[in-house]
Design an enzyme around this catalytic site. Structure first.
Site, short mmCIF file in Angstrom:
data_model
loop_
_atom_site.label_atom_id
_atom_site.label_comp_id
_atom_site.label_asym_id
_atom_site.label_seq_id
_atom_site.Cartn_x
_atom_site.Cartn_y
_atom_site.Cartn_z
N VAL A 47 0.73 -1.17 0.08
CA VAL A 47 0.00 -0.14 -0.21
C VAL A 47 0.74 1.31 -0.10
CG1 VAL A 47 -1.83 1.09 1.20
CG2 VAL A 47 -1.96 -1.15 1.29
N ILE A 52 -13.58 0.27 -1.61
CA ILE A 52 -14.88 0.80 -1.72
C ILE A 52 -15.21 1.64 -0.71
CG2 ILE A 52 -17.29 -0.36 -0.78
CD1 ILE A 52 -16.28 -3.31 -1.80
N GLU A 104 -2.81 -10.48 4.11
CA GLU A 104 -1.77 -9.66 5.22
C GLU A 104 -0.60 -10.26 5.32
OE1 GLU A 104 -3.25 -6.95 7.07
OE2 GLU A 104 -4.61 -7.24 5.26
N VAL A 129 -11.55 -0.86 5.47
CA VAL A 129 -12.41 -2.03 5.33
C VAL A 129 -12.80 -1.67 3.51
CG1 VAL A 129 -14.58 -2.91 5.64
CG2 VAL A 129 -13.49 -1.26 7.43
N ASP A 144 -8.93 -11.08 10.03
CA ASP A 144 -8.94 -9.60 9.24
C ASP A 144 -10.47 -9.12 9.04
OD1 ASP A 144 -7.69 -7.74 7.44
OD2 ASP A 144 -9.33 -8.54 6.36
N LYS A 147 -6.90 -1.76 10.04
CA LYS A 147 -8.03 -2.34 10.45
C LYS A 147 -7.79 -2.91 11.83
CE LYS A 147 -6.98 -4.37 7.15
NZ LYS A 147 -6.82 -5.24 5.89
N LYS A 184 -12.60 -6.10 10.47
CA LYS A 184 -13.24 -4.98 9.61
C LYS A 184 -14.76 -4.66 9.85
CE LYS A 184 -10.28 -5.74 5.65
NZ LYS A 184 -9.95 -6.78 4.60
P1 NAP Z 1 3.13 -4.62 3.74
O1 NAP Z 1 3.19 -5.06 2.10
O2 NAP Z 1 3.55 -5.71 4.67
O3 NAP Z 1 4.02 -3.48 4.02
C1 NAP Z 1 4.09 -2.88 5.18
C2 NAP Z 1 5.41 -2.17 5.31
O4 NAP Z 1 5.60 -1.47 6.54
C3 NAP Z 1 6.77 -3.07 4.93
O5 NAP Z 1 7.32 -2.40 4.06
C4 NAP Z 1 7.40 -2.90 6.43
O6 NAP Z 1 8.71 -2.81 6.37
C5 NAP Z 1 6.69 -1.79 6.95
N1 NAP Z 1 7.04 -1.52 8.19
C6 NAP Z 1 6.46 -2.27 9.16
N2 NAP Z 1 6.66 -2.01 10.49
C7 NAP Z 1 7.67 -0.98 10.18
C8 NAP Z 1 8.21 -0.40 11.20
N3 NAP Z 1 7.98 -0.39 12.65
N4 NAP Z 1 8.84 0.86 10.83
C9 NAP Z 1 8.97 1.10 9.32
N5 NAP Z 1 8.17 0.50 8.43
C10 NAP Z 1 7.74 -0.70 8.99
O7 NAP Z 1 1.61 -4.66 4.06
P2 NAP Z 1 0.49 -3.78 3.20
O8 NAP Z 1 -0.18 -4.92 2.41
O9 NAP Z 1 1.15 -2.64 2.51
O10 NAP Z 1 -0.40 -3.37 4.27
C11 NAP Z 1 -0.12 -2.08 5.28
C12 NAP Z 1 -1.54 -1.86 5.86
O11 NAP Z 1 -2.61 -1.79 5.20
C13 NAP Z 1 -1.84 -2.97 6.89
O12 NAP Z 1 -2.38 -2.62 7.97
C14 NAP Z 1 -2.95 -3.72 6.04
O13 NAP Z 1 -3.87 -4.46 6.74
C15 NAP Z 1 -3.47 -2.79 5.34
N6 NAP Z 1 -4.17 -2.81 4.08
C16 NAP Z 1 -3.59 -3.64 3.09
C17 NAP Z 1 -4.44 -3.87 1.99
C18 NAP Z 1 -3.85 -4.58 0.82
O14 NAP Z 1 -4.74 -5.08 -0.11
N7 NAP Z 1 -2.56 -5.11 1.02
C19 NAP Z 1 -5.73 -3.37 1.68
C20 NAP Z 1 -6.23 -2.67 2.85
C21 NAP Z 1 -5.71 -2.23 3.90
P3 NAP Z 1 9.50 -4.39 5.83
O15 NAP Z 1 9.51 -4.36 4.48
O16 NAP Z 1 10.83 -4.00 6.32
O17 NAP Z 1 8.82 -5.53 6.65
N1 HSE Z 2 -5.95 -8.76 3.68
C1 HSE Z 2 -6.77 -8.04 3.37
C2 HSE Z 2 -7.72 -8.66 2.28
C3 HSE Z 2 -6.51 -6.84 2.59
O1 HSE Z 2 -7.50 -9.61 1.81
O2 HSE Z 2 -8.83 -8.40 2.39
C4 HSE Z 2 -7.39 -5.73 2.69
O3 HSE Z 2 -7.73 -5.20 3.68
#
Ligand code: NAP
Ligand code: HSE
Length: 445
Positions: free
Chosen positions: A17, A139, A193, A135, A204, A108, A208
């Site tokens: 993200v 959407i 996740e 969430v 998750d 979330k 939500k």
């Molecule tokens: P991700 O790809 O795992 O990215 C998280 C990033 O944050 C990683 O690069 C991680 O670094 C970094 N990070 C974690 N702890 C840190 C810290 N203490 N200091 C600095 N950087 C840190 O996760 P994501 O999919 O982008 O999701 C991020 C958030 O958005 C989560 O809360 C997730 O639930 C939410 N979300 C995700 C989606 C989706 O489709 N992916 C959709 C809706 C909401 P490292 O690379 O070093 O581990």
């Molecule tokens: N891991 C979550 C999903 C990302 O699959 O819906 C979006 O919140």
């Protein structure tokens, strides 16, 4: 206080993200400036490991491993938290809000566990805490419950709000994919996740639905108030039998308000093929809100992935920036005040507004049993179900194994009470002719 001439953003997290948010912030400065009414700049990006992000296309000096370079910088107006996990994310958000920064998050877990406290902190500091991306990915459901649907007394929310499980279930149902393969694909596409157990076990979705239930019913609903069951118990034959019976299998997140009590649950369930939610496939999510004025309203769109989530995060960044430009005060002040945060937040179960017990749920059930293939077996099963006041709607005998002299029996029931069904399952498992009750699914109509 005068409006800033430039809005500075501090981004915490540069994963799926965060990478999308950074790219969009840097890639369309003029369009964003027009939408906001003043220029916006990505001032700092917090990462854990500089070397890992060396190739990121960011201006020199933007990357940092020191959170204080964002939290202590009075020129940073908006903090975007997309790191995930509870700590240090929640702590950073509190620090940012306390120092008068607007906060946008996709987290979330933090909003479900600490939302009331954070919203209260934002209100006290006169800033926005915006969490549309927490969430339903792209959407616009959080803002709709806060704003356009706010006039309604919401009666129920029925939803598919985990893209990873919906992707897995769709691949298993339509393509016969195995669970592990489908999960790997969801991870490769950036839906899952960092710990996919949270997706697969319904954690998750529980976060939500607790966020949506809190907003819709004006109660504080936490993750422990949500009954939860994951999808790992599903086997290929459940999809075959569901197809034969005219049902899709979906992981549903449901919240209802009954006599002032919020009931929230996440579980895999069968849905008739002609139900709107049965047609929601792949990474798509859908949320059906039923209100006294609007009737049933269905939101549908991509629930996970870089671009849809970036859409929600950036929308919130634009909203926070506009409030800075207009100096109109936090745009969500009224929205979040639908939970009375003048008093210390009370958990839903303590205040009697919700708990995770679904004993009094009434619905139809699907039971799959592995039984000995010999005379009198149906009679014994029928007797147990009859004792539990459970009326059988259909029975199929499947997959007879002649060498082991066993068969698989699939039973669907008329509406029955959950506690009675659970007691009957124990009684069925105790029968000598029943090897096991292999799976039980609720049928939602
Ligand atoms: P991700 O790809 O795992 O990215 C998280 C990033 O944050 C990683 O690069 C991680 O670094 C970094 N990070 C974690 N702890 C840190 C810290 N203490 N200091 C600095 N950087 C840190 O996760 P994501 O999919 O982008 O999701 C991020 C958030 O958005 C989560 O809360 C997730 O639930 C939410 N979300 C995700 C989606 C989706 O489709 N992916 C959709 C809706 C909401 P490292 O690379 O070093 O581990
Ligand atoms: N891991 C979550 C999903 C990302 O699959 O819906 C979006 O919140």
């Amino acid at each position: 206080m005068a409006s800033p001439a430039l809005i500075n953003v501090g981004l915490m997290g540069m994963g799926v993200v965060g990478g999308g948010v950074a790219t969009s912030l840097l890639g369309q400065p003029n369009a964003l400036a027009r939408k906001i009414g003043c220029p916006i700049s990505l001032k700092k990006v917090l990462v854990r490991d500089l070397a890992k992000h060396g190739q990121a296309n960011l201006p020199a000096g933007v990357l940092t491993t020191n959170p204080e370079e964002i939290l202590d910088d009075s020129d940073i107006h908006v903090v975007v938290e997309v790191m995930g996990g509870t700590e240090p994310a929640a702590g950073y958000m509190k620090q940012a809000l306390s120092s008068g920064k607007h906060v946008v998050t996709a987290n979330k877990e933090v909003m479900s566990k600490h939302g009331p406290e954070l919203i209260s902190l934002a209100n006290r500091n006169g800033v926005n805490l915006l969490y549309e991306a927490s969430v339903g990915g792209g959407i616009p459901i959080v803002g709709s419950l806060m704003g356009d649907l706010a006039a309604n007394n919401v009666q129920s929310i029925r939803s598919i709000i985990n893209g990873t499980t919906n992707y897995i279930l769709t691949r298993m149902a339509h393509d016969g994919a195995d669970f592990d393969q489908a999960l790997r694909e969801a991870q490769q596409r950036g839906y899952a996740e960092s710990d996919p157990t949270n997706d697969v076990e319904g954690i998750d979705a529980a976060y939500k639905i607790s966020i949506l239930a809190s907003l819709a019913f004006h109660k504080i609903v936490g993750p422990d108030d949500v009954f939860r069951q994951g999808i790992s118990n599903l086997e290929p034959q459940d999809f075959r039998y569901a197809l034969e019976l005219g049902y899709a299998i979906k992981s549903l997140a449901i919240a209802t308000l009954n006599d002032g009590q919020v009931k929230a649950r996440v579980y895999p369930a069968m849905l008739p093929f002609d139900h709107m939610l049965a047609k929601v496939d792949g990474v798509y999510n859908a949320v059906e809100v039923e209100g006294d004025l609007c009737g049933k309203v269905l939101f549908h769109g991509m629930g996970a992935g870089r671009e849809p989530t970036t859409s929600a995060v950036l929308g919130d960044v634009i909203e926070a920036s506009r409030s800075l430009v207009s100096r109109a005060g936090p745009t969500h002040q009224d929205h979040s005040s639908n939970i009375d945060l003048t008093e210390p937040p009370t958990r839903a179960d303590e205040s009697g507004s919700g708990d995770s017990n679904i004993d009094d749920l009434i619905c139809k059930y699907y039971l799959r049993l592995n039984v000995l293939d010999r005379p009198g077996v149906f009679a014994q099963i029928g007797h147990v179900l009859g004792d539990g006041e459970i009326s059988i709607a259909s029975v199929l005998q499947k997959d007879t194994n002649q060498s082991e002299q066993t068969a698989e029996i699939v039973i669907t029931t008329h509406p029955a009470v959950e506690s009675s069904v659970q007691a009957s399952i124990q009684a069925l498992n105790a029968l000598e002719v029943v090897r096991d009750v292999s799976n039980v699914l609720r049928i939602e109509e």
